[in-house]
Design a protein around this motif. Structure first.
Motif, PDB file in Angstrom:
ATOM      1  N   LEU A 230       8.914  -8.150  -0.769  1.00 56.60           N
ATOM      2  CA  LEU A 230       8.579  -8.654  -2.102  1.00 56.60           C
ATOM      3  C   LEU A 230       7.319  -7.980  -2.640  1.00 56.60           C
ATOM      4  O   LEU A 230       7.256  -7.575  -3.802  1.00 56.60           O
ATOM      5  N   SER A 231       6.311  -7.854  -1.780  1.00 53.48           N
ATOM      6  CA  SER A 231       5.057  -7.222  -2.201  1.00 53.48           C
ATOM      7  C   SER A 231       5.285  -5.781  -2.639  1.00 53.48           C
ATOM      8  O   SER A 231       4.770  -5.335  -3.677  1.00 53.48           O
ATOM      9  N   CYS A 232       6.073  -5.050  -1.865  1.00 53.71           N
ATOM     10  CA  CYS A 232       6.347  -3.647  -2.179  1.00 53.71           C
ATOM     11  C   CYS A 232       7.122  -3.508  -3.489  1.00 53.71           C
ATOM     12  O   CYS A 232       6.913  -2.559  -4.257  1.00 53.71           O
ATOM     13  N   ALA A 233       8.018  -4.466  -3.759  1.00 52.05           N
ATOM     14  CA  ALA A 233       8.828  -4.404  -4.967  1.00 52.05           C
ATOM     15  C   ALA A 233       7.997  -4.668  -6.218  1.00 52.05           C
ATOM     16  O   ALA A 233       8.214  -4.037  -7.269  1.00 52.05           O
ATOM     17  N   ILE A 234       7.053  -5.577  -6.148  1.00 49.99           N
ATOM     18  CA  ILE A 234       6.351  -6.047  -7.346  1.00 49.99           C
ATOM     19  C   ILE A 234       5.103  -5.231  -7.668  1.00 49.99           C
ATOM     20  O   ILE A 234       4.721  -5.108  -8.828  1.00 49.99           O
ATOM     21  N   VAL A 235       4.462  -4.633  -6.666  1.00 43.71           N
ATOM     22  CA  VAL A 235       3.231  -3.884  -6.930  1.00 43.71           C
ATOM     23  C   VAL A 235       3.529  -2.577  -7.669  1.00 43.71           C
ATOM     24  O   VAL A 235       4.609  -1.980  -7.515  1.00 43.71           O
ATOM     25  N   LYS A 236       2.587  -2.135  -8.500  1.00 46.83           N
ATOM     26  CA  LYS A 236       2.720  -0.848  -9.164  1.00 46.83           C
ATOM     27  C   LYS A 236       2.666   0.275  -8.136  1.00 46.83           C
ATOM     28  O   LYS A 236       1.823   0.272  -7.241  1.00 46.83           O
ATOM     29  N   ARG A 237       3.538   1.253  -8.303  1.00 40.60           N
ATOM     30  CA  ARG A 237       3.602   2.361  -7.348  1.00 40.60           C
ATOM     31  C   ARG A 237       3.269   3.694  -8.047  1.00 40.60           C
ATOM     32  O   ARG A 237       3.859   4.733  -7.751  1.00 40.60           O
ATOM     33  N   ASP A 238       2.310   3.625  -8.959  1.00 41.87           N
ATOM     34  CA  ASP A 238       1.900   4.830  -9.698  1.00 41.87           C
ATOM     35  C   ASP A 238       0.534   5.333  -9.247  1.00 41.87           C
ATOM     36  O   ASP A 238      -0.101   6.137  -9.927  1.00 41.87           O
ATOM     37  N   GLY A 239       0.092   4.825  -8.087  1.00 39.18           N
ATOM     38  CA  GLY A 239      -1.217   5.218  -7.574  1.00 39.18           C
ATOM     39  C   GLY A 239      -2.316   4.237  -7.918  1.00 39.18           C
ATOM     40  O   GLY A 239      -3.442   4.389  -7.434  1.00 39.18           O
ATOM     41  N   SER A 240      -2.002   3.221  -8.740  1.00 38.09           N
ATOM     42  CA  SER A 240      -3.032   2.268  -9.163  1.00 38.09           C
ATOM     43  C   SER A 240      -2.894   0.898  -8.505  1.00 38.09           C
ATOM     44  O   SER A 240      -3.775   0.056  -8.650  1.00 38.09           O
ATOM     45  N   GLY A 241      -1.786   0.661  -7.806  1.00 42.18           N
ATOM     46  CA  GLY A 241      -1.515  -0.662  -7.268  1.00 42.18           C
ATOM     47  C   GLY A 241      -2.156  -0.921  -5.916  1.00 42.18           C
ATOM     48  O   GLY A 241      -2.414   0.000  -5.136  1.00 42.18           O
ATOM     49  N   THR A 242      -2.413  -2.202  -5.653  1.00 42.35           N
ATOM     50  CA  THR A 242      -3.008  -2.626  -4.380  1.00 42.35           C
ATOM     51  C   THR A 242      -2.278  -3.862  -3.871  1.00 42.35           C
ATOM     52  O   THR A 242      -1.965  -4.770  -4.640  1.00 42.35           O
ATOM     53  N   VAL A 243      -2.025  -3.892  -2.569  1.00 41.89           N
ATOM     54  CA  VAL A 243      -1.558  -5.096  -1.885  1.00 41.89           C
ATOM     55  C   VAL A 243      -2.688  -5.576  -0.985  1.00 41.89           C
ATOM     56  O   VAL A 243      -3.147  -4.845  -0.103  1.00 41.89           O
ATOM     57  N   SER A 244      -3.153  -6.795  -1.229  1.00 41.39           N
ATOM     58  CA  SER A 244      -4.170  -7.421  -0.381  1.00 41.39           C
ATOM     59  C   SER A 244      -3.488  -8.557   0.353  1.00 41.39           C
ATOM     60  O   SER A 244      -3.072  -9.543  -0.266  1.00 41.39           O
ATOM     61  N   SER A 245      -3.368  -8.423   1.658  1.00 42.35           N
ATOM     62  CA  SER A 245      -2.607  -9.396   2.438  1.00 42.35           C
ATOM     63  C   SER A 245      -3.503 -10.169   3.387  1.00 42.35           C
ATOM     64  O   SER A 245      -4.414  -9.603   3.996  1.00 42.35           O
ATOM     65  N   VAL A 246      -3.223 -11.467   3.514  1.00 42.69           N
ATOM     66  CA  VAL A 246      -3.931 -12.281   4.496  1.00 42.69           C
ATOM     67  C   VAL A 246      -3.165 -12.316   5.811  1.00 42.69           C
ATOM     68  O   VAL A 246      -3.610 -12.933   6.777  1.00 42.69           O
ATOM     69  N   VAL A 247      -2.010 -11.659   5.835  1.00 46.63           N
ATOM     70  CA  VAL A 247      -1.197 -11.518   7.046  1.00 46.63           C
ATOM     71  C   VAL A 247      -1.183 -10.033   7.408  1.00 46.63           C
ATOM     72  O   VAL A 247      -0.877  -9.187   6.565  1.00 46.63           O
ATOM     73  N   ARG A 248      -1.507  -9.718   8.641  1.00 50.49           N
ATOM     74  CA  ARG A 248      -1.581  -8.315   9.041  1.00 50.49           C
ATOM     75  C   ARG A 248      -0.179  -7.710   9.113  1.00 50.49           C
ATOM     76  O   ARG A 248       0.685  -8.211   9.823  1.00 50.49           O
ATOM     77  N   GLY A 261       2.026   5.415  -2.630  1.00 47.96           N
ATOM     78  CA  GLY A 261       0.870   5.464  -3.506  1.00 47.96           C
ATOM     79  C   GLY A 261       0.186   4.134  -3.720  1.00 47.96           C
ATOM     80  O   GLY A 261      -0.555   3.961  -4.695  1.00 47.96           O
ATOM     81  N   VAL A 262       0.402   3.187  -2.806  1.00 42.50           N
ATOM     82  CA  VAL A 262      -0.168   1.844  -2.939  1.00 42.50           C
ATOM     83  C   VAL A 262      -1.265   1.651  -1.886  1.00 42.50           C
ATOM     84  O   VAL A 262      -1.082   1.977  -0.712  1.00 42.50           O
ATOM     85  N   ARG A 263      -2.385   1.134  -2.322  1.00 41.70           N
ATOM     86  CA  ARG A 263      -3.474   0.821  -1.381  1.00 41.70           C
ATOM     87  C   ARG A 263      -3.183  -0.508  -0.695  1.00 41.70           C
ATOM     88  O   ARG A 263      -2.743  -1.472  -1.339  1.00 41.70           O
ATOM     89  N   TYR A 264      -3.459  -0.580   0.619  1.00 41.11           N
ATOM     90  CA  TYR A 264      -3.254  -1.815   1.385  1.00 41.11           C
ATOM     91  C   TYR A 264      -4.575  -2.243   2.013  1.00 41.11           C
ATOM     92  O   TYR A 264      -5.302  -1.412   2.584  1.00 41.11           O
ATOM     93  N   VAL A 265      -4.889  -3.540   1.892  1.00 39.72           N
ATOM     94  CA  VAL A 265      -6.050  -4.097   2.583  1.00 39.72           C
ATOM     95  C   VAL A 265      -5.630  -5.407   3.243  1.00 39.72           C
ATOM     96  O   VAL A 265      -4.789  -6.146   2.710  1.00 39.72           O
ATOM     97  N   HIS A 266      -6.202  -5.677   4.390  1.00 39.11           N
ATOM     98  CA  HIS A 266      -5.960  -6.931   5.098  1.00 39.11           C
ATOM     99  C   HIS A 266      -7.279  -7.672   5.210  1.00 39.11           C
ATOM    100  O   HIS A 266      -8.324  -7.071   5.516  1.00 39.11           O
ATOM    101  N   THR A 267      -7.241  -8.982   4.953  1.00 36.95           N
ATOM    102  CA  THR A 267      -8.460  -9.791   4.956  1.00 36.95           C
ATOM    103  C   THR A 267      -8.331 -10.943   5.929  1.00 36.95           C
ATOM    104  O   THR A 267      -7.301 -11.623   5.961  1.00 36.95           O
ATOM    105  N   PHE A 268      -9.381 -11.140   6.727  1.00 33.84           N
ATOM    106  CA  PHE A 268      -9.499 -12.323   7.581  1.00 33.84           C
ATOM    107  C   PHE A 268     -10.750 -13.061   7.124  1.00 33.84           C
ATOM    108  O   PHE A 268     -11.836 -12.487   7.120  1.00 33.84           O
ATOM    109  N   ALA A 269     -10.582 -14.290   6.706  1.00 33.44           N
ATOM    110  CA  ALA A 269     -11.672 -15.018   6.050  1.00 33.44           C
ATOM    111  C   ALA A 269     -12.869 -15.233   6.974  1.00 33.44           C
ATOM    112  O   ALA A 269     -12.719 -15.409   8.187  1.00 33.44           O
ATOM    113  N   VAL A 270     -14.040 -15.236   6.365  1.00 33.52           N
ATOM    114  CA  VAL A 270     -15.267 -15.591   7.079  1.00 33.52           C
ATOM    115  C   VAL A 270     -15.885 -16.802   6.401  1.00 33.52           C
ATOM    116  O   VAL A 270     -15.722 -17.021   5.191  1.00 33.52           O
TER     117      VAL A 270
END
Length: 326
Positions: A230-248, A261-270
Motif C-alpha cells: 500500500l505504501s509503495c502504491a500511494i507514495v510519489k515515485r518521481d524522486g520526491s516521495g518519502t515513506v516513513s515507517s514505524v515498522v522495520r 526513487g522513494v526515500r525510506y526512513v524507519h523510526t523507533f520512538a524515544v
C-alpha cells in the motif's frame, strides 16, 4: 519508607506466549528515590502496547535485556507521589509520559521514572485520555519529523484509526499543516475515522478502486502498520516521495522502494517529556485532540482482555487500563 510499602503490578513470572500467564503481583515500593530527578507516580491509567507482549515472550531480549518476572507498560498517567529535589514536578502534580526501558511497569499502582520523560496533564483532561497519548503520539510525531513533514504536503497514513495512525493523521493536518491527509482503514472503521475529522479523505484499504485513486498521490506516507504494498502504491515515485515507517521493512523491500526513487526512513520512538509538553499538551488543553481510547479494568481478567485485544490487532485508537478512578 513511604506509606503503603507494597503495591500491585501486572507481570509474567516467566517468559510466556500465553496471555493467561499475565497476573497481578505484589511488589515493594522503593524506600527512597535513586536520583534527584526521579519521581514516583501514583498511577491512575496506563496504555497497552504490543511491545509488552513481545517482551513477555522473550522475543526482544537481544535489544532490551529483561529478566523475569516481566513487567508491563510504558505509558502512564497519574499523580506524583514523591519527587527528587531536582525534579521538575512536585507531589500532587498530574503528569503523563512514556517511561524508559529500565522503568517499564506502568500497568501497576506505582512506577518510578525520570522527570524528563513526563509532562503535566492539562486540567480538563482525564487520566485515561492522557495515558493513551505518549508512546503512540511520540511515535507518530517523530516519524513525521523523520519523513520531513511540512506545510502544504499530501500525507497518507496507513492504519489511520490505530494508535499511531490516529495521532499521525491529526498531527499531519493540525500541527504540520498538510494540505491533504488521506488515511486507509478497514471497511468497518471508515465512518468512525471520517467522524474524527483528522483525515480529509478516508479509504477502505481493501477497496481496490479507491486505493487506485490514491496511487502516486502522497509526498509522504506514514506507514503505521507495515503495509509495504500500500505504501509503495500511494507514495510519489518521481524522486520526491518519502515513506516513513514505524515498522522495520525487510532490506529487499527497502531496496525496491529506493530503486523507484522513494526515500525510506524507519523510526523507533524515544521518550520525551518536552515533546509531550510542547506538542500534545496544548492540543489536549484546547480540546482539539481527543484521543480515542477503550478502557479495561485493573484486574487479572481485565488486563488479560486488554492485551488479548491488542494482540488480535485492528484496535480502534488506544487500549487503556484504568488503575484508579480519576
Amino acid at each position: 519508607m513511604p506509606a503503603g510499602t507494597t503495591y500491585r503490578a501486572l507481570a509474567a513470572a516467566q517468559f510466556t506466549s500465553s496471555i493467561d500467564d499475565y497476573a497481578l503481583a505484589e511488589y515493594a515500593r522503593a524506600p527512597r528515590l535513586a536520583t534527584a530527578t526521579e519521581v514516583e507516580i501514583r498511577v491512575h491509567a496506563a496504555a497497552v502496547n504490543i511491545i509488552d507482549v513481545y517482551r513477555a515472550m522473550g522475543a526482544l531480549t537481544a535489544a532490551f535485556p529483561v529478566t523475569p518476572p516481566v513487567r508491563f507498560g510504558y505509558d502512564v498517567a497519574g499523580v506524583v507521589a514523591r519527587a527528587g529535589e531536582q525534579a521538575a514536578f512536585r507531589a500532587g502534580d498530574r503528569v503523563y509520559g512514556c517511561v524508559g526501558h529500565a522503568d517499564i511497569g506502568t500497568v501497576g499502582e506505582y512506577v518510578v521514572t525520570d522527570c524528563s520523560n513526563l509532562a503535566r496533564i492539562p486540567d480538563a483532561v482525564a487520566f485515561v485520555a492522557a495515558a493513551g497519548v505518549p508512546l503512540a503520539g511520540l511515535t507518530a510525531k517523530q516519524a513525521l519529523d523523520a519523513g520531513g513533514a511540512r506545510e502544504g504536503q499530501t500525507v497518507h497514513v496507513t492504519g489511520g484509526l490505530g494508535g499511531v495512525g490516529m495521532f499521525a493523521s491529526f498531527l499531519a493536518r493540525r500541527h504540520y499543516g498538510a494540505r491533504e491527509v488521506t488515511a486507509t482503514v478497514s471497511a468497518a472503521k471508515v465512518r468512525q475515522a471520517e467522524a474524527l475529522g483528522a483525515a480529509t479523505r478516508v479509504v477502505d484499504y481493501r477497496d481496490a478502486a479507491a486505493v487506485a485513486s490514491l496511487e502516486g498521490s502522497a509526498d509522504l506516507v506514514l506507514d503505521a502498520v507495515g503495509d509495504q504494498a500500500l505504501s509503495c502504491a500511494i507514495v510519489k515515485r518521481d524522486g520526491s516521495g518519502t515513506v516513513s515507517s514505524v515498522v522495520r521493512w525487510a532490506p529487499e523491500d527497502v531496496a525496491r522502494l529506493e530503486a523507484a526513487g522513494v526515500r525510506y526512513v524507519h523510526t523507533f520512538a524515544v521518550q520525551s517529556g518536552s515533546q509531550l509538553e510542547d506538542t500534545f499538551s496544548p492540543l489536549l488543553a484546547d480540546g482539539a485532540l481527543q484521543p480515542v481510547v477503550e478502557v479495561f479494568p485493573f484486574s487479572d481478567d481485565g488486563a488479560r482482555a486488554a492485551y488479548a485485544k491488542c494482540l488480535a490487532g485492528h484496535a480502534t485508537g488506544k487500549i487503556v487500563i484504568r488503575v484508579r478512578d480519576d
